[in-house]
Design a protein around this motif. Structure first.
Motif, PDB file in Angstrom:
ATOM      1  N   ARG A  65      66.674   1.974  26.501  1.00 43.24           N
ATOM      2  CA  ARG A  65      68.129   1.890  26.474  1.00 43.24           C
ATOM      3  C   ARG A  65      68.611   0.459  26.267  1.00 43.24           C
ATOM      4  N   PHE A  66      68.078  -0.493  27.041  1.00 46.68           N
ATOM      5  CA  PHE A  66      68.550  -1.871  26.953  1.00 46.68           C
ATOM      6  C   PHE A  66      68.054  -2.558  25.686  1.00 46.68           C
ATOM      7  N   TYR A  67      66.827  -2.284  25.272  1.00 47.64           N
ATOM      8  CA  TYR A  67      66.296  -2.886  24.050  1.00 47.64           C
ATOM      9  C   TYR A  67      67.115  -2.451  22.842  1.00 47.64           C
ATOM     10  N   VAL A  68      67.412  -1.148  22.761  1.00 50.21           N
ATOM     11  CA  VAL A  68      68.233  -0.636  21.653  1.00 50.21           C
ATOM     12  C   VAL A  68      69.638  -1.219  21.726  1.00 50.21           C
ATOM     13  N   LYS A  69      70.189  -1.326  22.923  1.00 49.10           N
ATOM     14  CA  LYS A  69      71.538  -1.870  23.096  1.00 49.10           C
ATOM     15  C   LYS A  69      71.620  -3.309  22.591  1.00 49.10           C
ATOM     16  N   TYR A  70      70.671  -4.157  22.976  1.00 47.73           N
ATOM     17  CA  TYR A  70      70.696  -5.549  22.549  1.00 47.73           C
ATOM     18  C   TYR A  70      70.512  -5.668  21.036  1.00 47.73           C
ATOM     19  N   GLU A  73      73.660  -4.810  19.282  1.00 52.39           N
ATOM     20  CA  GLU A  73      74.631  -5.904  19.422  1.00 52.39           C
ATOM     21  C   GLU A  73      74.181  -7.174  18.693  1.00 52.39           C
ATOM     22  N   ASP A  74      73.065  -7.066  17.914  1.00 55.80           N
ATOM     23  CA  ASP A  74      72.518  -8.184  17.157  1.00 55.80           C
ATOM     24  C   ASP A  74      72.135  -9.346  18.073  1.00 55.80           C
ATOM     25  N   ARG A  75      71.472  -9.005  19.185  1.00 56.33           N
ATOM     26  CA  ARG A  75      71.001 -10.008  20.154  1.00 56.33           C
ATOM     27  C   ARG A  75      69.489  -9.849  20.306  1.00 56.33           C
ATOM     28  N   GLN A  76      68.757 -10.154  19.221  1.00 56.25           N
ATOM     29  CA  GLN A  76      67.322  -9.907  19.199  1.00 56.25           C
ATOM     30  C   GLN A  76      66.577 -10.747  20.231  1.00 56.25           C
ATOM     31  N   GLN A  77      66.990 -11.992  20.438  1.00 56.45           N
ATOM     32  CA  GLN A  77      66.313 -12.830  21.436  1.00 56.45           C
ATOM     33  C   GLN A  77      66.440 -12.220  22.830  1.00 56.45           C
ATOM     34  N   LYS A  78      67.600 -11.638  23.110  1.00 51.65           N
ATOM     35  CA  LYS A  78      67.803 -10.974  24.393  1.00 51.65           C
ATOM     36  C   LYS A  78      66.887  -9.753  24.513  1.00 51.65           C
ATOM     37  N   ALA A  79      66.734  -9.022  23.408  1.00 55.73           N
ATOM     38  CA  ALA A  79      65.845  -7.854  23.406  1.00 55.73           C
ATOM     39  C   ALA A  79      64.401  -8.272  23.652  1.00 55.73           C
ATOM     40  N   VAL A 211      56.407  -6.837  16.783  1.00 47.38           N
ATOM     41  CA  VAL A 211      57.385  -6.910  17.870  1.00 47.38           C
ATOM     42  C   VAL A 211      57.107  -8.148  18.711  1.00 47.38           C
ATOM     43  N   ARG A 212      58.147  -8.890  19.027  1.00 43.68           N
ATOM     44  CA  ARG A 212      58.001 -10.101  19.829  1.00 43.68           C
ATOM     45  C   ARG A 212      58.319  -9.802  21.289  1.00 43.68           C
ATOM     46  N   ILE A 213      57.530 -10.393  22.173  1.00 40.92           N
ATOM     47  CA  ILE A 213      57.776 -10.314  23.615  1.00 40.92           C
ATOM     48  C   ILE A 213      57.782 -11.747  24.134  1.00 40.92           C
ATOM     49  N   THR A 214      58.892 -12.147  24.716  1.00 37.09           N
ATOM     50  CA  THR A 214      59.013 -13.531  25.191  1.00 37.09           C
ATOM     51  C   THR A 214      59.149 -13.562  26.705  1.00 37.09           C
ATOM     52  N   PHE A 215      58.681 -14.644  27.298  1.00 37.83           N
ATOM     53  CA  PHE A 215      58.739 -14.812  28.745  1.00 37.83           C
ATOM     54  C   PHE A 215      59.504 -16.102  29.049  1.00 37.83           C
ATOM     55  N   GLY A 216      60.207 -16.076  30.135  1.00 38.57           N
ATOM     56  CA  GLY A 216      60.962 -17.256  30.537  1.00 38.57           C
ATOM     57  C   GLY A 216      61.491 -17.077  31.941  1.00 38.57           C
ATOM     58  N   ARG A 217      62.439 -17.899  32.284  1.00 42.41           N
ATOM     59  CA  ARG A 217      63.044 -17.787  33.609  1.00 42.41           C
ATOM     60  C   ARG A 217      63.810 -16.469  33.710  1.00 42.41           C
ATOM     61  N   PRO A 218      63.761 -15.809  34.870  1.00 40.30           N
ATOM     62  CA  PRO A 218      64.457 -14.535  35.024  1.00 40.30           C
ATOM     63  C   PRO A 218      65.949 -14.650  34.730  1.00 40.30           C
ATOM     64  N   ASP A 219      66.448 -13.740  33.918  1.00 40.14           N
ATOM     65  CA  ASP A 219      67.866 -13.662  33.605  1.00 40.14           C
ATOM     66  C   ASP A 219      68.515 -12.752  34.657  1.00 40.14           C
TER      67      ASP A 219
END
Length: 511
Positions: A65-70, A73-79, A211-219
């Motif tokens: 749901r959230f991946y498709v939503k982002y 909304e053209d927010r690929q980095q968020k996805a 498919v890219r999977i990125t890690f970082g500080r928790p949002d």
């Protein structure tokens, strides 16, 4: 993506038919090689694993749901960051599943089933469960990649992978049984195939789909939205497991492994019945999520709800009519030599008691997909949680009185209160779906299907008893009568157009 949805739906039906065939072939094989006692023990182990899958917390559907939503909304980095957050959470859940599962296998279950299970049965339960727990712990993090494949609407590939997994699993099980191994070896084969297929899906997702999977500080805002959404998905999963597996626990603790076996034979038909429905609705979550992200409101989903509901109702009614007409003979042949006539009748009654009223929620399950996409599934979760707990208390005396039939009655009573009353009211008044229109459609179809009881009765009268050949002949004759009747009196122009387009596509491929 429309072709992907159609291909995914068709392959879901291939998977369903494969599961039905496996049920026909493997149930008597397992009963013959394992015996009624060990088959019941294995069923209890799989029921425990079903409960442990609730540690998923609904993250699979939430990720889609959230991946498709982002992406919408053209927010690929968020996805990409969303996928990374889920992978970390699933690694933690896998570790938790391993610790809890091994603790259950070695401490809790011997206390719960010690009165009705023999020492040999308890030892088998412990070893089978330990192997399946390892499978579950590895499957949690790897399931991220299958969710991402679904989010990208690669339905055909995902379904083909499921079909391959099924064939490899049951082919391996047959091989080890023939070699003289038993339930523990079955669990090892299931685990090996499951992990191998999921690793392949991970490779496909990362290396072929890129498919890219990125890690970082928790949002924190994103995590708050994820947990808020997934909590009620988790409640839905908890409730479904309470309905699906609690009866096996109660029967195992109160009545013994033989009662679990009879109940398992009965409910396996309901499992296929449910898969027949979700084969259609299961591919619509990304589509519905995009509609909602694009501004669609509750009433805007009514045409989809009614259109898919009609297709599901017609298809499920055909299967239900056939099962009610020939199901007892089918179960008798399936369990020949391992079950008494009384146990065969009980298994048929269990299946019928659950399947007949179940046609309504199964034909309306696109409504649940819509509420999930709209993040409006809280009401169902809370309502069904209360009903599931009540179902446990209702089923205890019913199990003690009528064993598996009593458990089925308890489940059905909760179903009437939950789906027929609460959810239909919620879909209509709070979401805005055309529930009166759905019931008019269902009532009209039911009346038009009633005449099909006559050929079923005539076939049983003219061709009584017999073996597999006679049963298959009756099913074939019933199908030959039902299909033209359905085309003339049940299907509308849209549904006929769907079937014509499928036939044209096959003809073009042949040419």
């Amino acid at each position: 993506m429309l072709n992907q949805k159609r291909a995914g739906t068709l392959l879901s039906y291939v998977q369903l038919m494969l599961n039905v065939l496996i049920g026909i072939i493997y149930t008597p094989i397992l009963l013959r090689y394992l015996g009624s006692s060990e088959y019941g023990v294995y069923s209890v182990a799989t029921a425990v694993i079903s409960f442990l899958t609730m540690l998923d917390l609904g993250f699979g559907q939430t990720l889609v749901r959230f991946y498709v939503k982002y992406r919408a909304e053209d927010r690929q980095q968020k996805a990409d960051a969303c996928a990374g957050a889920f992978l970390v959470m699933y690694l933690l859940l896998g570790a938790a599943a391993l610790a809890i599962g091994l603790s259950l296998a070695n401490r809790f279950l011997p206390l719960m089933f010690g009165r009705k299970f023999t020492p040999v049965e308890l030892d088998t339960l412990r070893r089978v469960l330990s192997v399946l727990v390892v499978n579950l712990a590895c499957s949690f993090p790897l399931s991220v990649f299958s969710s991402l494949i679904t989010a990208h609407e690669r339905f055909a590939f995902a379904k083909l992978a499921n079909i391959a997994s099924t064939l490899l699993t049951y082919g391996g099980i047959l091989l080890v049984l023939v070699q003289g191994y038993r339930s523990v070896a079955m669990a090892v084969v299931t685990t090996a195939v499951s992990i191998a297929v999921k690793v392949f899906l991970a490779w496909y997702c990362l290396c072929r789909m890129r498919v890219r999977i990125t890690f970082g500080r928790p949002d924190k805002p994103m995590l708050k939205s994820i947990f808020s959404f997934s909590f009620f998905i988790f409640l839905n999963i908890l409730i479904d497991q309470l309905y699906a597996s609690t009866d096996k626990f109660l029967l195992g603790a109160l009545c013994g492994s033989a009662a679990v076996t009879v109940y398992t034979v009965g409910v396996q038909f309901n499992g296929s019945f449910q898969q027949l429905s979700t084969a259609v609705s299961g591919v619509f979550l990304p589509h519905v999520t995009k509609m909602y992200a694009g501004g669609a409101k509750g009433p805007d989903f009514s045409p989809l709800f009614l259109r898919i509901g009609r297709l599901q109702f017609v298809l499920l009614s055909f299967v239900l009519c056939g099962f009610l007409s020939f199901g007892r003979q089918f179960i008798g042949l399936l369990t020949a030599g391992t079950h008494s006539p009384e146990e065969i009748t009980a298994a048929f009654a269990i299946a019928a008691i659950i399947m007949v009223p179940g046609i309504v929620p199964l034909s309306q399950n696109v409504g649940m997909t819509i509420t999930q996409a709209m993040n409006r599934h809280r009401f169902r979760s809370l309502s069904y949680l209360v009903l599931a707990i009540l179902n446990v208390f209702i089923s205890i005396p019913l199990c003690m009185r009528w064993q598996g039939v009593g458990a089925a009655i308890g489940t059905t009573l909760a179903l009437f209160a939950g789906q027929y009353a609460m959810m239909n009211w919620y879909y209509w008044k709070k979401i805005g779906l055309d529930i009166p229109g759905w019931w008019r459609m269902a009532g009209s179809l039911t009346l038009r299907m009633a005449p099909m009881a006559l050929p079923a009765l005539l076939l049983n009268r003219l061709l009584p008893g017999g073996g597999w050949l006679r049963l298959l002949l009756k099913i074939a004759l019933f199908t030959l009568v039902y299909l033209p009747y359905a085309w003339k009196f049940l299907l509308d122009d849209y549904e006929k157009g769907l079937f014509r387009s499928i036939l044209k596509r096959f003809k073009r491929k042949e040419a």
